[in-house]
Design an enzyme around this catalytic site. Sequence first.
Site, short mmCIF file in Angstrom:
data_model
loop_
_atom_site.label_atom_id
_atom_site.label_comp_id
_atom_site.label_asym_id
_atom_site.label_seq_id
_atom_site.Cartn_x
_atom_site.Cartn_y
_atom_site.Cartn_z
N GLN A 1 -7.81 0.48 3.86
CA GLN A 1 -8.17 -0.11 4.97
C GLN A 1 -9.71 -0.72 4.50
O GLN A 1 -10.16 -1.77 5.44
CB GLN A 1 -8.28 0.45 6.37
CG GLN A 1 -7.26 0.94 6.98
CD GLN A 1 -6.22 -0.99 8.28
OE1 GLN A 1 -6.51 -0.82 8.09
NE2 GLN A 1 -4.77 -0.15 8.13
N CYS B 1 1.50 1.04 12.45
CA CYS B 1 2.04 0.61 11.44
C CYS B 1 3.67 2.14 11.43
O CYS B 1 4.50 2.80 10.25
CB CYS B 1 1.88 1.26 10.43
SG CYS B 1 0.60 -0.04 9.37
N GLY C 1 0.72 -1.05 -0.56
CA GLY C 1 -0.38 -0.28 -0.05
C GLY C 1 0.49 1.40 0.25
O GLY C 1 0.35 2.38 -0.89
N THR C 2 1.76 1.04 0.66
CA THR C 2 2.93 2.45 0.63
C THR C 2 2.68 2.90 -0.41
O THR C 2 2.94 4.23 -1.31
CB THR C 2 4.17 2.25 1.83
OG1 THR C 2 3.20 2.10 2.83
CG2 THR C 2 5.04 3.49 1.61
N ASN D 1 -7.19 3.77 9.66
CA ASN D 1 -6.36 2.78 9.99
C ASN D 1 -7.15 2.91 11.47
O ASN D 1 -7.22 1.24 12.30
CB ASN D 1 -5.38 2.52 9.44
CG ASN D 1 -4.42 3.96 9.75
OD1 ASN D 1 -4.64 5.40 8.59
ND2 ASN D 1 -3.30 4.25 10.91
N HIS E 1 -1.84 -7.27 2.12
CA HIS E 1 -2.01 -7.79 3.83
C HIS E 1 -3.24 -7.83 4.70
O HIS E 1 -3.81 -8.34 5.20
CB HIS E 1 -0.63 -7.58 4.16
CG HIS E 1 -0.47 -6.68 5.09
ND1 HIS E 1 -0.89 -6.19 6.34
CD2 HIS E 1 0.69 -5.80 4.29
CE1 HIS E 1 0.16 -5.18 6.13
NE2 HIS E 1 0.70 -4.48 5.02
N THR F 1 10.95 -7.05 -11.13
CA THR F 1 10.59 -8.74 -11.47
C THR F 1 9.25 -8.74 -10.28
O THR F 1 9.41 -7.88 -9.45
CB THR F 1 10.65 -9.12 -11.08
OG1 THR F 1 11.99 -8.71 -12.06
CG2 THR F 1 10.05 -11.04 -11.24
N SER G 1 -3.82 -3.01 -0.57
CA SER G 1 -2.79 -3.87 0.38
C SER G 1 -3.24 -5.25 0.22
O SER G 1 -4.00 -4.98 0.92
CB SER G 1 -2.23 -3.27 1.41
OG SER G 1 -1.33 -3.62 1.67
N1 PLP Z 1 -2.90 3.52 3.90
C1 PLP Z 1 -2.92 2.65 4.54
C2 PLP Z 1 -5.01 3.39 5.42
C3 PLP Z 1 -2.54 1.82 6.28
O1 PLP Z 1 -3.39 1.48 7.31
C4 PLP Z 1 -1.26 0.94 6.00
C5 PLP Z 1 -0.99 0.15 6.99
O2 PLP Z 1 -1.57 0.21 7.46
C6 PLP Z 1 -1.04 2.02 4.38
C7 PLP Z 1 -1.77 2.93 3.67
C8 PLP Z 1 0.41 1.29 3.79
O3 PLP Z 1 0.48 -0.28 3.03
P1 PLP Z 1 1.37 -1.03 3.01
O4 PLP Z 1 1.32 -1.75 4.93
O5 PLP Z 1 0.78 -2.35 2.37
O6 PLP Z 1 2.94 -0.04 2.68
#
Ligand code: PLP
Length: 367
Positions: free
Chosen positions: A168, A306, A71-72, A140, A190, A226, A188
């Site tokens: 989320q 996080c 997600g990041t 989150n 996970h 990749t 994301s």
């Molecule tokens: N955006 C939100 C709202 C999140 O809660 C998170 C992770 O907690 C992320 C982005 C980041 O996702 P990732 O852990 O897959 O990089």
Amino acid sequence: MSDDLYLDANATEPLRPEARAAVLVALDLRGNPSSVHADGRAARRVLETARSQIANAFGARAQDVVLTAGGTEANAAAIHALAPGRAVLVGATEHPAVLAATPGATPIPVLADGRLDLAALDTLLTCSDLALVCVMAANNETGVLHPLSEIAALCRRHGALLHIDAVQAAGRMALDFAGLGADTMALSGHKLGGPKGAGALLLRPGLTLAPLLAGGGQERGRRGGTEALPAIAGMGAAAAAARPQDAARLGRLRDAIEAGAGLSVAGQGAPRLPNTTSLIFPRMPAETLVIALDLEGVRVSAGSACSSGKVTRSHVLTAMGLGEAAGHAIRVSLPWDAPEDVAPRFLAALARVGARLAPVAGPSTGG
Ligand code: PLP
């Protein structure tokens, strides 16, 4: 281990069995999905299946799904491509993944219940010629849902681009990317019950994406490198298996926790994710509670998890005007496989912790 209660799904969801099975199949594929030979084509088929599963689950076309490492990265890739030349407006309660990618952006305030202040957004958009708006679908920490349709309509009216961080919300509520009319949306793996280290960016049809990571031309030149096939295969399977219709069950369990705890809840008046509650304990520092609950076998977070174990006062609750209480909230987030008796078990652990810590924190603690 089996008696433990894992209530930190917003940090990461437990792996779904469908995802685990898909990962194991992909692990044994030796080809690179970009290779033209038979082994490469076998890997490519698995990659494209995952892409289609993600597209189908969230209302996008497969060719508009760019696979990432999480997600990041998906958020950063969208902002990298869309922000140049634009005034960037970012929700005050966004995740650090978005805040870090938008230095110097103008914050969009939220109301006391955590929802984006639409009147403030309207004013900010009126003052900005060309804008990019970055907002999350669901928070989150509190689970509060922003009014996405209204936000999208405002962006359309002002000719602004819209990026949604749906990390989320995905899998926990119905999300229709095409119907929303946003330009990009980050996901994301996970948080869906897939493995860590996979994500996706959905693109509005016709949008070209200058890559954040250039490289070997993978992902139609939109993301070099990749692809992490096992993680992506797991994410696809998790996206297909996630059932937003399970929301009612999780919501019932979450409501039982809130009713039994009898504490203030951040964002309680707003529409929220069904699995999330942010409980505010007067006087008790959140980190003390998190540790005490951990010793009881109950895994929760203080604010956002996080942040590599560091506990800082929540910027989310601070933006909601909670002041001192921002340091006293624990996040309980139910995973997709939360047991039916989660509420009595959590409440019993909480009562034990409350009794143990009451002499330290004073008479009204936990009330
Ligand atoms: N955006 C939100 C709202 C999140 O809660 C998170 C992770 O907690 C992320 C982005 C980041 O996702 P990732 O852990 O897959 O990089």
